[in-house]
Every structure is written in C-alpha cells, then in structure tokens.
Design an enzyme around this catalytic site. Structure first.
Site, PDB file in Angstrom:
ATOM      1  N   HIS A 145       0.877  -1.173   0.000  1.00 17.15           N
ATOM      2  CA  HIS A 145       0.000   0.000   0.000  1.00 17.15           C
ATOM      3  C   HIS A 145       0.914   1.222   0.000  1.00 17.15           C
ATOM      4  CE1 HIS A 145      -2.508  -2.912   2.333  1.00 17.15           C
ATOM      5  NE2 HIS A 145      -3.543  -2.308   1.796  1.00 17.15           N
ATOM      6  N   ASP A 183       2.323   1.937   3.331  1.00 21.36           N
ATOM      7  CA  ASP A 183       3.232   0.956   3.951  1.00 21.36           C
ATOM      8  C   ASP A 183       4.648   1.363   3.589  1.00 21.36           C
ATOM      9  OD1 ASP A 183       0.947  -0.629   4.289  1.00 21.36           O
ATOM     10  OD2 ASP A 183       1.390  -1.857   2.527  1.00 21.36           O
TER      11      ASP A 183
HETATM   12  C1  XLS Z   1      -7.791  -6.683   4.326  1.00 18.50           C
HETATM   13  C2  XLS Z   1      -7.313  -6.860   2.960  1.00 18.50           C
HETATM   14  C3  XLS Z   1      -6.124  -5.996   2.565  1.00 18.50           C
HETATM   15  C4  XLS Z   1      -5.992  -5.954   1.082  1.00 18.50           C
HETATM   16  C5  XLS Z   1      -5.155  -4.819   0.573  1.00 18.50           C
HETATM   17  O1  XLS Z   1      -8.606  -7.422   4.838  1.00 18.50           O
HETATM   18  O2  XLS Z   1      -7.043  -8.212   2.745  1.00 18.50           O
HETATM   19  O3  XLS Z   1      -4.973  -6.466   3.185  1.00 18.50           O
HETATM   20  O4  XLS Z   1      -5.466  -7.135   0.580  1.00 18.50           O
HETATM   21  O5  XLS Z   1      -5.699  -3.588   0.890  1.00 18.50           O
END
Ligand code: XLS
Ligand code: NI
Ligand code: NI
Length: 446
Positions: A108, A111
């Site tokens: 993200h 991140d």
């Molecule tokens: C959360 C999601 C997240 C997505 C990316 O539950 O799995 O991690 O994969 O935003």
C-alpha cells in the site's frame, strides 16, 4: 550460508537463502515441497505459483490487536524520522524477499512511505521511496505483483473513501489512488488492487446505498481511465470481503463483484483478487469464490491466507490446510494459470510469534502448502480419473436432446415430449465420497 544483503545493515542476521531440502528434512528454515525450478507439467513451480510477500503484515504490523500493542520490536522502527524508518523498512523488506526467494511483493502507498495530511508532502515522500524501491528491484530482480492505496486507515475515511457521503473525502481518496497508480506503473506492477475496506455502511438508516454504489463505479472508472492514460497495461483487481471493518461491505463476495463490474461496464479492465479468509467470512469456501470468479473469466489473483474455524473474523493466518491449497490449485490449473496475477501472502504471524525467524518459517509453510497443493492438483488432473468422472456425470448433455437443450434449441414442450418417452429417470449416485477418497489418496501418495 550467507547471502549478501543490499541495504545499509543486515536485519535477518544468521539466516541465509532458504534452501530446498525436500520432505525428509526437519530443518524449519528449508523448503520441503517448494522447489522453485521443479517442473510441474510445462511450467516450473515458481512460474505456476508466482508467490508474493506483502509489505503491510510483514514489515509494518508489529502484532497489535484491539487489546494491546504490538509484541514485536522491529529494528527498522528504530530510526528517528518517519522517512529514515521507511528506508530502513525497505532495506529489511528486500533482504527478506531475496533470502526467502520469492519473485514478487505487494504494498500500500503508506506501507512504503510515511502518510501526510499535506498532499504535496505525501506525494513527494511516496515518489522518493518508489525511486528507492526501483533501485532495489533492479539490484535484486524482485518484481511488483501489485500496488494499492490504503483508503481505510486514516480517520478521514471512517465513512468510506470512494463511497463517502462527502465529496471532499472522495476527492481526497483520488489523490492517493492517483499516486499509488503512478507508483505501480513506475515499478512495473502487473496489477493494481482495490480492497474496499470502508466502502460499505454501518447503518442503512443514514445511507443511500444506490447513490454510494454509483459513486463507487464512477470512481473506479476514473481510476481505470487515469491508469490507462499513464501506460498501465495490467489488471485492475477488486478484492471482495463481506464485512470488517464495516457492518456490510459492498464488495461482498465474488458473485456480487462480478455483477457490479458487468453492470458498470468495468469487466474488461477489472478482475478479482480472491482472499481465502474473506471468502469464508462471506459464508463460502475459498474454492467457491475462486471458482465463481474463474467461471466468469475474472479470476485475476489470490491473497493466500486462512481463517480460524472458531472465530468469525479475518485472522489472516498463513495457509497450512492442504485441502484448501489443492482446491485452489485445481481452479488455477483448470483456468491455465494466474498470470499476471499471483499468490500473495496476505497473512501475518501470530501475535505470540516474536522471533525474526518466525516470519521466514511462516512463509516457508505457506509456500510449501501451495507447492504441495500444486503437485497434488496437477496429478489429480493429469493422472487420476477425476476429470473423466466429472465429465461422465454430465454426459447426457454431450449429445442428442441433452446437447440440443444446452444449445438453447428445446422449449418446454420438447422437454415434456422427451420426458414422456423416457419414463422415470434412473437414480444416479453423486458419489461424493469417491471423490473425497481420491483426493486423499493423491494427497498421501509421496
Ligand atoms: C484486508 C485486505 C487488505 C488488502 C489490501 O482485509 O485483505 O490487506 O489485501 O488492501
Ligand atoms: Ni484480509
Ligand atoms: Ni487481502
């Protein structure tokens, strides 16, 4: 055994490249089934599985839960400024990726780079870290599976991002999607993901659902158009999840998302990223949601993890259930692979797992589970009677009136005439146990 690390310092000292040692090895830091170069059919394991490590659970989340803070102290969280911490985190991440031997990663925007309410600062910081990631990719050969924007953590998104009832928030969300798309293109990412974390509602009393969904489609269309305008050729992916954090989330499950994409003319550019634990939260199996997406030609990528049968939330555990991985790989192999998608470990070590090596051990287990799933699924499809049994079950539609019906050539009168001429249909067993036994037989076979 040591592997050179490319950052300023080594974060996983004492751990080298993870070797393949085979099922007889008891070394926790070795692969038992994942042998990257081993051929399964016409592709190597690495080419079939296309593993990715995620940035967020592995390098950002130190194990906090609603009852307490994180339990892990990450050495990359020590530097004094947010930018220095982000750079240290990137060094640690690329050291981990290369030692583990995965080809892909996912992130993200926030991140990788520190968030900032000031838009220019946010954009500048992300660009700087993306430049560093690009160098790291070139130095290591790592590739980006997908990028995404975090549109759920900041308090401004508490009522949603693209579906927020306030236009100012929708526009602010676009800032992040635009920047994350640019980052994904710059890093050569094959996919761009939308997980609609707060795209949903807490109460229908204050919500105009149709309006929010129309805005969602407008937002995704604008993102698609912008992505294409800057040269993004990969797949946009929607990741379904029925709830958590919202009471009800719009991207409920595969079926819901497929319908939404088709309704809004987005199914040419968008596919689905199916996460195991999200499928089970929506009351389906992992395999079911994969199959629904695949049947529509829309299975793009997988977030590999698992839930816990005793609680009803997204525990994001590392995959270890071989029935799940065989089931998933049957769907993947039948559709001819996942490329340009892959298998991303959207999974976190348990809060109680606090040693640096636990992150390796967890990923090794997930990779071995899918490697074994791949081998078993391939054997079932190519050596066992499975596909023949399934085909025979539907054989009455392969010729004669059954085929004519399937082709849309028979009406109810024709069907009645057929029924009159054939009497009470003979009973035909579904033979579920025979299929279950076959799966076990191939799973146990060395
Ligand atoms: C959360 C999601 C997240 C997505 C990316 O539950 O799995 O991690 O994969 O935003
Ligand atoms: Ni999840
Ligand atoms: Ni996910």
């Amino acid at each position: 055994m040591t592997t050179p690390f490319i950052g300023k310092q080594e974060y996983f000292g004492g751990i080298g490249s993870i070797p393949y040692e085979g099922p007889a090895s008891d070394n926790p830091l070795s692969f038992k089934y994942y042998d990257a170069k081993k051929k399964i059919g016409d592709k190597t394991m690495a080419e079939h599985l296309r593993f990715a490590v995620c940035y967020w659970h592995s390098f950002c989340n130190a194990g906090h839960d609603p009852f307490g803070p994180g339990t892990r102290r990450y050495p990359w969280d020590v530097p004094a400024t947010p930018m220095a911490r982000a750079e240290a985190r990137m060094d640690a991440a690329f050291e981990f990726f290369t030692k583990l031997g995965v080809p892909y990663y996912c992130f993200h925007d926030i991140d990788m780079a520190p968030d900032d309410d000031d838009i220019a600062t946010y954009e500048r910081q992300l660009k700087q870290l993306v430049g560093m990631a690009k160098e790291r990719q070139q130095a290591t050969g790592m590739k980006l599976l997908w990028g995404t924007a975090n549109l759920f953590a900041h308090p401004r998104y508490m009522n949603g991002a693209a579906t927020n009832p306030d236009f100012a928030v929708v526009a602010r969300a676009a800032v992040q999607v635009r920047a994350a798309l640019e980052a994904t293109v710059e890093l050569g990412g094959g996919n761009y993901v939308f997980w609609g974390g707060r795209e949903g509602y807490a109460s229908l009393h204050n919500t105009q659902m149709k309006r929010e969904l129309d805005h969602f489609a407008r937002f995704l269309t604008a993102a698609r158009d912008y992505g294409r305008s800057i040269g993004f050729k990969g797949n946009f992916l929607i990741e379904p999840k029925p709830m958590e954090p919202m009471n009800h989330q719009y991207d409920f499950d595969s079926s819901t998302v497929v319908g939404f994409l088709k309704q809004h003319g987005l199914d040419k550019d968008f596919k689905l990223n199916i996460e195991a634990n999200h499928a089970t939260l929506s009351g389906h199996t992992f395999e079911h949601d994969l199959q629904v997406a695949s049947d529509h030609g829309l299975l793009g990528s997988i977030d590999a993890n698992r839930g816990n049968a005793q609680n009803g939330w997204d525990t994001d555990q590392f995959p270890s259930d071989l029935y799940d991985t065989v089931g998933a790989m049957l769907v993947v192999l039948r559709q001819g692979g996942l490329e340009p998608g892959g298998l991303n470990f959207d999974a976190k070590v348990r809060r109680e797992s606090t040693d640096a090596e636990d992150l390796f051990i967890a990923h090794i287990g997930g990779m071995d589970s899918f490697a074994r799933g791949l081998e078993v699924a391939h054997a079932l499809l190519t050596q066992s009677p499975l596909e023949g049994w399934r085909k025979d079950r539907y054989a009455t539609f392969d010729s004669g009136e059954g085929l004519a019906f399937a082709q849309g050539k028979l009406g109810l009168d024709d069907l009645r005439t057929y029924a009159l001429g054939h009497g009470e249909p003979a009973q035909r067993s579904g033979k579920q146990e025979r299929y279950e036994n076959l799966l076990n037989q191939y799973l146990i076979r060395a």
